[in-house]
Write a protein that holds these residues in place. Sequence first.
Motif, mmCIF file in Angstrom:
data_model
loop_
_atom_site.group_PDB
_atom_site.id
_atom_site.type_symbol
_atom_site.label_atom_id
_atom_site.label_comp_id
_atom_site.label_asym_id
_atom_site.label_seq_id
_atom_site.Cartn_x
_atom_site.Cartn_y
_atom_site.Cartn_z
ATOM 1 N N SER A 64 -1.184 5.207 6.432
ATOM 2 C CA SER A 64 -0.899 5.448 5.023
ATOM 3 C C SER A 64 -0.911 4.112 4.298
ATOM 4 C CB SER A 64 0.454 6.143 4.845
ATOM 5 O OG SER A 64 1.507 5.321 5.302
ATOM 6 N N PHE A 65 -0.894 4.177 2.981
ATOM 7 C CA PHE A 65 -0.846 2.952 2.186
ATOM 8 C C PHE A 65 0.174 3.111 1.067
ATOM 9 C CE2 PHE A 65 -4.160 5.603 0.313
ATOM 10 C CZ PHE A 65 -3.921 5.527 -1.057
ATOM 11 N N ALA A 66 0.789 1.987 0.679
ATOM 12 C CA ALA A 66 1.776 2.005 -0.392
ATOM 13 C C ALA A 66 1.083 2.186 -1.735
ATOM 14 C CB ALA A 66 2.573 0.701 -0.392
ATOM 15 N N THR A 67 1.695 2.953 -2.603
ATOM 16 C CA THR A 67 1.117 3.223 -3.916
ATOM 17 C C THR A 67 1.804 2.421 -5.016
ATOM 18 O OG1 THR A 67 2.542 5.164 -4.125
ATOM 19 C CG2 THR A 67 0.324 5.517 -3.283
ATOM 20 N N ARG A 68 2.415 1.286 -4.637
ATOM 21 C CA ARG A 68 3.076 0.453 -5.651
ATOM 22 C C ARG A 68 2.072 -0.219 -6.574
ATOM 23 N NH1 ARG A 68 3.907 -2.536 -0.822
ATOM 24 N NH2 ARG A 68 2.646 -4.437 -0.725
ATOM 25 N N SER A 69 0.800 -0.273 -6.165
ATOM 26 C CA SER A 69 -0.255 -0.792 -7.029
ATOM 27 C C SER A 69 -1.458 0.136 -6.923
ATOM 28 C CB SER A 69 -0.653 -2.210 -6.604
ATOM 29 O OG SER A 69 -1.479 -2.171 -5.449
ATOM 30 N N SER A 73 5.177 9.743 -5.168
ATOM 31 C CA SER A 73 5.024 9.462 -3.745
ATOM 32 C C SER A 73 4.949 7.959 -3.518
ATOM 33 C CB SER A 73 3.736 10.124 -3.227
ATOM 34 O OG SER A 73 3.515 9.760 -1.888
ATOM 35 N N ALA A 74 5.727 7.438 -2.567
ATOM 36 C CA ALA A 74 5.715 6.007 -2.291
ATOM 37 C C ALA A 74 4.508 5.604 -1.467
ATOM 38 C CB ALA A 74 7.001 5.612 -1.561
ATOM 39 N N VAL A 75 3.927 6.539 -0.744
ATOM 40 C CA VAL A 75 2.739 6.273 0.063
ATOM 41 C C VAL A 75 1.734 7.400 -0.125
ATOM 42 C CG1 VAL A 75 4.034 4.978 1.814
ATOM 43 C CG2 VAL A 75 3.632 7.429 2.135
ATOM 44 N N ALA A 76 0.520 7.130 0.281
ATOM 45 C CA ALA A 76 -0.533 8.142 0.270
ATOM 46 C C ALA A 76 -1.448 7.880 1.458
ATOM 47 C CB ALA A 76 -1.311 8.111 -1.047
ATOM 48 N N GLY A 77 -2.343 8.803 1.696
ATOM 49 C CA GLY A 77 -3.318 8.654 2.774
ATOM 50 C C GLY A 77 -4.645 9.239 2.335
ATOM 51 N N ASN A 82 2.174 -7.624 4.846
ATOM 52 C CA ASN A 82 1.918 -6.401 5.593
ATOM 53 C C ASN A 82 1.532 -5.253 4.664
ATOM 54 O OD1 ASN A 82 1.725 -4.771 7.821
ATOM 55 N ND2 ASN A 82 3.916 -4.391 8.004
ATOM 56 N N GLY A 83 0.598 -4.428 5.100
ATOM 57 C CA GLY A 83 0.251 -3.225 4.357
ATOM 58 C C GLY A 83 -1.124 -3.304 3.722
ATOM 59 N N LEU A 84 -1.794 -2.156 3.694
ATOM 60 C CA LEU A 84 -3.151 -2.078 3.174
ATOM 61 C C LEU A 84 -3.227 -2.468 1.701
ATOM 62 C CD1 LEU A 84 -6.054 -1.226 3.936
ATOM 63 C CD2 LEU A 84 -5.476 1.068 3.121
ATOM 64 N N ALA A 85 -2.267 -2.025 0.894
ATOM 65 C CA ALA A 85 -2.296 -2.344 -0.529
ATOM 66 C C ALA A 85 -2.245 -3.845 -0.763
ATOM 67 C CB ALA A 85 -1.139 -1.657 -1.245
ATOM 68 N N ALA A 86 -1.388 -4.540 -0.029
ATOM 69 C CA ALA A 86 -1.270 -5.990 -0.178
ATOM 70 C C ALA A 86 -2.549 -6.691 0.243
ATOM 71 C CB ALA A 86 -0.082 -6.504 0.636
ATOM 72 N N VAL A 87 -3.139 -6.254 1.351
ATOM 73 C CA VAL A 87 -4.356 -6.895 1.865
ATOM 74 C C VAL A 87 -5.530 -6.685 0.912
ATOM 75 C CG1 VAL A 87 -6.057 -6.832 3.726
ATOM 76 C CG2 VAL A 87 -3.618 -6.812 4.266
#
Length: 486
Positions: free
Chosen positions: A65-70, A224-228, A468-473
């Motif tokens: 999953s990935f964070a949806t903060r951005s 939702s805090a995360v999505a996939g 860490n995390g897909l969104a950050a990368v």
Amino acid sequence: MSAAAPEGTVGSAVVVGGGISGLLSALELVKAGRQVTVLEASEAWGGCVGSHVVGGLTLDSGAESFATRSRAVADLAAELGITATIVAPHPGGAWVQLPEGARELPKTGVLGIPANPWDPEVRRTLGLAGSLRASLDRFLPASLGTRSAITSVSALVRQRMGRRVLERLVEPVVGGVHSADPALLDVDMVAPGLRAGIRAHGSLAAAVAAQRRGTAAQGPKAGSAVAGFEGGLHTLITALVAELRQRGATLLAGTPAAAVERTADGWRVSAGAQKYDAGLLVVALDGPSAVGLLQDAVPDLAGHRPGAGPDVKLVTLVVDLPELDRRPRGTGILVAPQTPGIQAKALTHATAKWDWLAAAAGPGTHVVRLSYGRGEEGAQQARGSVAGLRAGEGARADTVLFEAALRDASALLTVPVTADDVIDWDVVGWGGVLPFAAVGHRQRVAEVRHVCAAQGGLVMVGGWLAGNGLAAVVADTKRQLADVLH
């Protein structure tokens, strides 16, 4: 004439590493008109965003999953034409396992930090005394925890909300997500903007609430805090690879880079008998490997080699167990470090979390994934009956871990899970690949990037720098490539 640049090196680029940051770097480069060659040591693309087949189901073998903060990942999906496949997890929510039993994990937190200490789920977890102490946060000066240049997650939470929030909410979440002790993690790396939010809104709870509101406003699915992705997070890699091939990038799997040297026109990368010349070099490896590859060509990097991240093992079980249809622990459960008798740091009930996977698995069939390894502390803790975690013990190590996973799954899900229930299983090890954003990491990243910028034509990307995390990368990789291209 080099293998990678038949028309010279000025317009060519070599990317070392075929994980998400390497593939995304290659996409940015080909869009800018560069001739791009990507060298990947393994035979598979995607790195930690990988896949494996267990029980006839193609599942994520790493991140799921990935964070949806951005909007970083959502925007990339739109660019690749796969926005329609973004899905939110089932709204059932997760739980936390405490020494005295399981509690529902509050849904309105960041890193487990609650937006409202008096939320019923928070109060049940913290108790009256814990909620009272946490609520003092709103009366404390905004400068508390925000004045120093750097601070840890643990120090910030303890100062503003107290020990019970730290031990019962933050430690399980941080251990599950980052495989680390919050006392060692730089809060500005793992929760960017949180301390600035305290200064802007007056309290830690208000800062968390503001970040959560931003998530709901910006994410692919509100609230939702995360999505996939339907089909798994690895479908993003499939789309990236297809796009790169369509645009004419050269993708070479099974081609480990052995050495890097400076040339008059840029850089030369040696891989086996082949040499690849380029005007621009992107190194998208884990931290120790990246510095190790470059330190002879760039001696100033030698002192910036980071320590390896924590070793993590993921045990995936596909089980025939209709008793799990009722989702006894929602989408999964995080484990507080002080909980006795359980060695896993987290369990994801994947078929309860993702409706598309439940449909693919069919009635009564469930996918459960357990994660082991919580940094050095977790390694010490797990050396009892999971002694086989050490590399080199092969099938016996996996069998020992499988048996531990059955015990832990039974305890965490409150439903007996036996070997007879298992249709298939697999163990995937990620050795030192999770970035370890220790206190002061942001400053060390700045130093590394200063050294690279001074070289000209050299970019380093990846989770060890971005966090860490897909969104950050994804966000960081796009920024770095934009800087060097423009």
